[in-house]
Scaffold this active site. Structure first.
Site, PDB file in Angstrom:
ATOM      1  N   PHE A   1      -1.784  16.090   4.644  1.00 52.32           N
ATOM      2  CA  PHE A   1      -2.100  15.492   3.347  1.00 52.32           C
ATOM      3  C   PHE A   1      -0.877  15.571   2.456  1.00 52.32           C
ATOM      4  O   PHE A   1      -0.391  16.651   2.138  1.00 52.32           O
ATOM      5  CB  PHE A   1      -3.309  16.172   2.704  1.00 52.32           C
ATOM      6  CG  PHE A   1      -3.901  15.331   1.620  1.00 52.32           C
ATOM      7  CD1 PHE A   1      -4.754  14.279   1.935  1.00 52.32           C
ATOM      8  CD2 PHE A   1      -3.566  15.531   0.291  1.00 52.32           C
ATOM      9  CE1 PHE A   1      -5.272  13.453   0.940  1.00 52.32           C
ATOM     10  CE2 PHE A   1      -4.084  14.719  -0.707  1.00 52.32           C
ATOM     11  CZ  PHE A   1      -4.943  13.684  -0.386  1.00 52.32           C
TER      12      PHE A   1
ATOM     13  N   ASP B   1      -4.038   5.619   6.531  1.00 49.59           N
ATOM     14  CA  ASP B   1      -4.595   6.806   7.194  1.00 49.59           C
ATOM     15  C   ASP B   1      -5.514   6.316   8.314  1.00 49.59           C
ATOM     16  O   ASP B   1      -5.064   6.115   9.442  1.00 49.59           O
ATOM     17  CB  ASP B   1      -5.319   7.645   6.140  1.00 49.59           C
ATOM     18  CG  ASP B   1      -5.879   8.938   6.706  1.00 49.59           C
ATOM     19  OD1 ASP B   1      -5.651   9.211   7.903  1.00 49.59           O
ATOM     20  OD2 ASP B   1      -6.542   9.677   5.971  1.00 49.59           O
TER      21      ASP B   1
ATOM     22  N   GLU C   1       0.840  -1.205   0.000  1.00 51.18           N
ATOM     23  CA  GLU C   1       0.000   0.000   0.000  1.00 51.18           C
ATOM     24  C   GLU C   1       0.876   1.258   0.000  1.00 51.18           C
ATOM     25  O   GLU C   1       2.046   1.210   0.392  1.00 51.18           O
ATOM     26  CB  GLU C   1      -0.875   0.002   1.265  1.00 51.18           C
ATOM     27  CG  GLU C   1      -2.352  -0.191   1.013  1.00 51.18           C
ATOM     28  CD  GLU C   1      -3.035   0.988   0.340  1.00 51.18           C
ATOM     29  OE1 GLU C   1      -2.437   1.676  -0.512  1.00 51.18           O
ATOM     30  OE2 GLU C   1      -4.206   1.239   0.670  1.00 51.18           O
ATOM     31  N   ASP C   2       0.286   2.369  -0.402  1.00 52.49           N
ATOM     32  CA  ASP C   2       1.016   3.634  -0.380  1.00 52.49           C
ATOM     33  C   ASP C   2       1.018   4.268   1.008  1.00 52.49           C
ATOM     34  O   ASP C   2       2.043   4.714   1.506  1.00 52.49           O
ATOM     35  CB  ASP C   2       0.449   4.621  -1.419  1.00 52.49           C
ATOM     36  CG  ASP C   2      -1.061   4.830  -1.298  1.00 52.49           C
ATOM     37  OD1 ASP C   2      -1.712   4.163  -0.468  1.00 52.49           O
ATOM     38  OD2 ASP C   2      -1.590   5.670  -2.055  1.00 52.49           O
TER      39      ASP C   2
ATOM     40  N   ARG D   1       0.701  12.753  -8.770  1.00 50.92           N
ATOM     41  CA  ARG D   1       1.211  11.391  -8.581  1.00 50.92           C
ATOM     42  C   ARG D   1       2.644  11.233  -9.078  1.00 50.92           C
ATOM     43  O   ARG D   1       3.428  10.463  -8.536  1.00 50.92           O
ATOM     44  CB  ARG D   1       0.364  10.384  -9.378  1.00 50.92           C
ATOM     45  CG  ARG D   1      -0.925  10.007  -8.743  1.00 50.92           C
ATOM     46  CD  ARG D   1      -1.467   8.762  -9.433  1.00 50.92           C
ATOM     47  NE  ARG D   1      -2.914   8.660  -9.313  1.00 50.92           N
ATOM     48  CZ  ARG D   1      -3.547   8.167  -8.255  1.00 50.92           C
ATOM     49  NH1 ARG D   1      -2.865   7.753  -7.218  1.00 50.92           N
ATOM     50  NH2 ARG D   1      -4.855   8.101  -8.217  1.00 50.92           N
TER      51      ARG D   1
HETATM   52  P1  IMP Z   1      -7.393   4.702   4.825  1.00 48.06           P
HETATM   53  O1  IMP Z   1      -8.399   3.695   4.340  1.00 48.06           O
HETATM   54  O2  IMP Z   1      -8.055   5.826   5.601  1.00 48.06           O
HETATM   55  O3  IMP Z   1      -6.244   4.096   5.596  1.00 48.06           O
HETATM   56  O4  IMP Z   1      -6.848   5.431   3.565  1.00 48.06           O
HETATM   57  C1  IMP Z   1      -5.936   4.857   2.730  1.00 48.06           C
HETATM   58  C2  IMP Z   1      -6.019   5.403   1.326  1.00 48.06           C
HETATM   59  O5  IMP Z   1      -6.371   6.786   1.303  1.00 48.06           O
HETATM   60  C3  IMP Z   1      -4.665   5.291   0.687  1.00 48.06           C
HETATM   61  O6  IMP Z   1      -4.556   4.120  -0.068  1.00 48.06           O
HETATM   62  C4  IMP Z   1      -4.558   6.547  -0.160  1.00 48.06           C
HETATM   63  O7  IMP Z   1      -4.975   6.285  -1.479  1.00 48.06           O
HETATM   64  C5  IMP Z   1      -5.505   7.542   0.471  1.00 48.06           C
HETATM   65  N1  IMP Z   1      -4.788   8.565   1.310  1.00 48.06           N
HETATM   66  C6  IMP Z   1      -4.751   8.632   2.662  1.00 48.06           C
HETATM   67  N2  IMP Z   1      -4.012   9.673   3.083  1.00 48.06           N
HETATM   68  C7  IMP Z   1      -3.552  10.270   1.959  1.00 48.06           C
HETATM   69  C8  IMP Z   1      -2.680  11.404   1.736  1.00 48.06           C
HETATM   70  O8  IMP Z   1      -2.167  12.082   2.645  1.00 48.06           O
HETATM   71  N3  IMP Z   1      -2.440  11.715   0.430  1.00 48.06           N
HETATM   72  C9  IMP Z   1      -2.965  11.004  -0.621  1.00 48.06           C
HETATM   73  N4  IMP Z   1      -3.751   9.932  -0.445  1.00 48.06           N
HETATM   74  C10 IMP Z   1      -4.054   9.567   0.832  1.00 48.06           C
HETATM   75 MG    MG Z   2      -5.551   7.750  -3.556  1.00 52.81          MG
END
Ligand code: IMP
Ligand code: MG
Length: 183
Positions: free
Chosen positions: A156, A107, A103-104, A169
């Site tokens: 962010f 959050d 994963e990237d 990106r």
């Molecule tokens: P989560 O489900 O809240 O953990 O969110 C994860 C997904 O939200 C990641 O795979 C990202 O694509 C996106 N995301 C969360 N934080 C950021 C950020 O700071 N910048 C860009 N994308 C984010």
């Molecule tokens: Mg995204």
């Protein structure tokens, strides 16, 4: 929404191209050490993890299989919608395989939790979770990944695959996006 040039929109670079490459190499070595004799299936979570994924695959000194999955939780905004949707499934069966979810960023942890549940149901031999970034203050410890590139504050960030509304990106570094660009 105010999208200008990267020079104007990025408040601060937090990880340079060089710092990223060094950390990815370490993660590749760690995964090779853990799973090198198992021909793991590396699963790229599109699109955010794509740059990290490709670099990581190149840093693995063993046989691997590559597969891709796509989910959506953010839509086009900077706030999670709280609902994860499967957009593209894996091409291959993972039953009995050692799977690495790449994963990237974590959050809320919701996306990784969803992916882990989805893939566990297919009875892989093991699942290892890897995230390049982790906003560790945004979720409880039970949602931590097995391997994380960097822990970052609740800001962010964009670049190295991470986007805002599909912008930024392709920046080679990770930078904090100025809030006026998404508020
Ligand atoms: P989560 O489900 O809240 O953990 O969110 C994860 C997904 O939200 C990641 O795979 C990202 O694509 C996106 N995301 C969360 N934080 C950021 C950020 O700071 N910048 C860009 N994308 C984010
Ligand atoms: Mg995204």
């Amino acid at each position: 929404m105010l999208i200008r040039s990267a020079e104007q929109d990025i408040e601060r670079v937090i990880y340079t191209e060089k710092a990223i490459a060094a950390r990815v190499e370490e993660i590749g070595a760690e995964l090779t050490r853990r799973l090198g004799d198992k021909r793991p299936v590396l699963v790229c979570v599109l699109k955010g993890a794509s740059f990290f994924y490709i670099d990581l695959c190149r840093c693995m000194n063993c046989a691997i299989d590559m597969d891709f999955i796509s989910v959506s939780s953010y839509g086009a905004g900077a706030q999670s919608t709280g609902v994860v949707r499967l957009i593209k499934d894996l091409d291959n069966n993972i039953t009995g395989r050692d799977v690495v979810i790449v994963e990237d960023i974590i959050d809320s942890g919701l996306t990784m939790h969803y992916l882990k549940e989805l893939l566990s149901a297919r009875k892989p031999a093991s699942i290892t979770t890897v995230s390049f970034l982790d906003k560790s203050t945004c979720h409880d410890k039970s949602l931590k990944t097995d391997i994380c590139g960097f822990e970052i504050p609740d800001e962010f960030v964009v670049g190295y695959g991470l986007d805002y509304a599909n912008y930024y990106r392709n920046l080679p570094y990770i930078g904090i996006l100025r809030p006026e660009c998404y508020k």
